[in-house]
Design an enzyme around this catalytic site. Sequence first.
Site, PDB file in Angstrom:
ATOM      1  N   ALA A   1      46.472 -80.545 -41.035  1.00 25.80           N
ATOM      2  CA  ALA A   1      47.708 -80.515 -41.831  1.00 25.80           C
ATOM      3  C   ALA A   1      48.891 -80.521 -40.885  1.00 25.80           C
ATOM      4  CB  ALA A   1      47.745 -79.278 -42.731  1.00 25.80           C
TER       5      ALA A   1
ATOM      6  N   GLY B   1      53.068 -79.266 -40.809  1.00 22.01           N
ATOM      7  CA  GLY B   1      54.149 -78.514 -41.446  1.00 22.01           C
ATOM      8  C   GLY B   1      55.456 -78.726 -40.728  1.00 22.01           C
ATOM      9  N   GLY B   2      56.474 -77.954 -41.151  1.00 23.14           N
ATOM     10  CA  GLY B   2      57.800 -78.131 -40.585  1.00 23.14           C
ATOM     11  C   GLY B   2      57.915 -77.627 -39.167  1.00 23.14           C
ATOM     12  N   MET B   3      57.046 -76.658 -38.763  1.00 25.92           N
ATOM     13  CA  MET B   3      57.153 -76.075 -37.439  1.00 25.92           C
ATOM     14  C   MET B   3      56.004 -76.482 -36.527  1.00 25.92           C
ATOM     15  SD  MET B   3      57.832 -72.054 -36.510  1.00 25.92           S
ATOM     16  CE  MET B   3      56.214 -71.477 -36.983  1.00 25.92           C
ATOM     17  N   ALA B   4      54.854 -76.806 -37.111  1.00 22.26           N
ATOM     18  CA  ALA B   4      53.683 -77.073 -36.276  1.00 22.26           C
ATOM     19  C   ALA B   4      52.698 -77.956 -37.025  1.00 22.26           C
ATOM     20  CB  ALA B   4      53.002 -75.753 -35.883  1.00 22.26           C
TER      21      ALA B   4
ATOM     22  N   VAL C   1      48.444 -78.458 -37.563  1.00 25.10           N
ATOM     23  CA  VAL C   1      47.175 -77.740 -37.428  1.00 25.10           C
ATOM     24  C   VAL C   1      46.052 -78.761 -37.232  1.00 25.10           C
ATOM     25  CG1 VAL C   1      45.570 -76.125 -38.501  1.00 25.10           C
ATOM     26  CG2 VAL C   1      48.030 -75.892 -38.897  1.00 25.10           C
TER      27      VAL C   1
ATOM     28  N   LYS D   1      46.832 -74.345 -34.031  1.00 28.02           N
ATOM     29  CA  LYS D   1      48.166 -74.648 -34.556  1.00 28.02           C
ATOM     30  C   LYS D   1      49.085 -74.919 -33.369  1.00 28.02           C
ATOM     31  CE  LYS D   1      51.368 -72.731 -37.975  1.00 28.02           C
ATOM     32  NZ  LYS D   1      51.587 -71.558 -38.864  1.00 28.02           N
TER      33      LYS D   1
ATOM     34  N   ASP E   1      56.449 -64.917 -46.932  1.00 26.73           N
ATOM     35  CA  ASP E   1      56.246 -66.309 -47.378  1.00 26.73           C
ATOM     36  C   ASP E   1      54.982 -66.404 -48.236  1.00 26.73           C
ATOM     37  OD1 ASP E   1      56.894 -68.955 -47.664  1.00 26.73           O
ATOM     38  OD2 ASP E   1      55.971 -69.588 -45.775  1.00 26.73           O
TER      39      ASP E   1
END
Length: 648
Positions: A25, A27-30, A32, A47, A141
């Site tokens: 996957a 995401g906005g920061m990292a 995986v 990650k 979150d």
Amino acid sequence: MSTNQTDPMIGRLIDGRYQVRSRIARGGMATVYLATDLRLERRVAIKIMHGYLSDDTNFKNRFVQEARSAARLAHPNVVSVFDQGQDSDMAYLVMEYLPGITLRDLLKDYGKLTTAQTFDIMEAVLSGLAAAHRGGIVHRDIKPENVLLADDGRIKIGDFGLARAASANTATGQALLGTIAYLSPELVTRGIADTRSDIYALGIMMYEILTGEQPFQGEQPMQIAYQHANDSVPTPSSKNPQIPAEFDELVLWATAREPDDRPHDAGVMLARLVEVEKMLRAPDQTAALAPTRVLAPVGTAVAMTEVLFPDRQRPDRRSLQEPGRDQPEPDDAVSVLTKRSAARRGKGWWLFALILVLAGVAGGTGWYFGSGPGAEVQIPSLVSQHPDAATAALNKLGFTVTTKSEYSLTIAAGLVTGTDPEAGSRVHKGATVALRVSEGPRPITVPVLAGLTQDAASAAITGLKAEVGAVDKQFTDAVPVGIVVSAAQDGTAADLSQGGPSHEGTKINLLVSLGQIPDVSAATVDKATAALEAVGLKAVAGAQEYSDGIQKGLVISAVPQKDGPVRAGDTLALQISRGPQPVPVPDVGGQNVATAKKALESAGFTVKVSSALPEPFWGTPGLVVSSTDPASGTEVAPGSTVTIHASL
């Protein structure tokens, strides 16, 4: 080409230990990845922080914070963190690999879940979150995307990237963090988060699990944030009447707008959830928690979910105040749950069955929705194409094509203006798509415009969906000020003053009268200048001319300094009178008095006869002597007096 084949991280060895296998996957920061720990010979999830964030200290600190927060939690319902480090300029985090799906994936496929499934998921999430709260950690979150459902039935909380140490006054210190749909009112209004903020997010998630939708929705994030800050969450039973009242009270308790009205932490809410579960699982309430049966017929890929809710009376509502001293402490409730979870592990068959069905659905429906009759195809943009070419393109995509005509201001006649459904829409193969073909602009009939006021003419033009083009204003003697003199179609010689055929979108130019130029004859220069300036004209001194009718020094007329029509701002020259033009005195010497007088009067002079001779005269009486006053030949103004001398 697949994403994995183009990702430069695939196959890379990180820190001499972790071999990257595939991407899971982003995401906005990292991102995986699935990797192999070569040292311990096990699969892990690694990650890796995005490279462009490596210079951002805040992001780096948050990344490290996730590792530290999760590493402090050793709990079966929290994703384990094994390692954290830096390889060159790349920060990474090594975590437990859990093959399976997220709660969000489950909700997308099944909409809402049964009360029994809700109990199982909420107990696991609250158990893991209670451990975090006991350790002084606020997740910040909580949302379905961060609840992982493993293939073996385990339920775990992940992504502690926004976690912070819990206190009564933990502020974000920056823009709001967490997904907007799950933000508590205090986070929206004050940027403050503590354990009760996690409880609010859990309440929103519980509402979504039970009803299949979020309580607050809007087109813009700020609309949703405003509702969180100002509105109360509705009861789940208002959307799904089969939900027991106890679930309504749990959701309302968790989502109270005031933090002090919510459970203090996840342990308190977990204790109450266990208590409600015991009450609803009593012999007379077993039907309320009938499990979901997932039916997967042999040879098909379509899953059917049957939820059994027999008619019954709702149990009495119970107060949801925090447990008293006679109730188990939160820590005790967690211990009880941990022991009971091991005994109830077999009950996870429904989750495992759901995952198997999802896999079957994914494979079995792939053909139907990918290339079979259920496939959806995006309609391309065919604007300005010839209908034959557009029809061929749609037929190739599997659509049935019809055509219809419409007027268009922008597309030439005979070309495609668009489609129904619109370009970009996704529709099933075999559907009918209508091509809209241009007939050009819609024809109109322009009314008589000459003689109308400018406003009335403009309204008539725009009312026909035409446009008012250039408006020329000039002085006209025959037409009053503000009235249309003539009208013409822009770019053509077509005169539309008296109306005529045209089409929508055309520009119609107007000629509007400024009225007559003021008559300044016989006026002084100052008065003439003021009169012209009052109507927007300029005046300058012009030539001086003789004038029989205008007194010397007054204005004879105002003359334009250029050819053509006179418009506002033009300059006119003022002709100034020099008076009447002088004429010479005729020579009447030697004529008799009557003849001389008649000749002088015919020349425009006033005649005076004098017998006083300028010198002694000896001659025939009654004749004019040679001398007149003024003397003959002298130019004087008409009307002047001329004296003749005669011998009487």
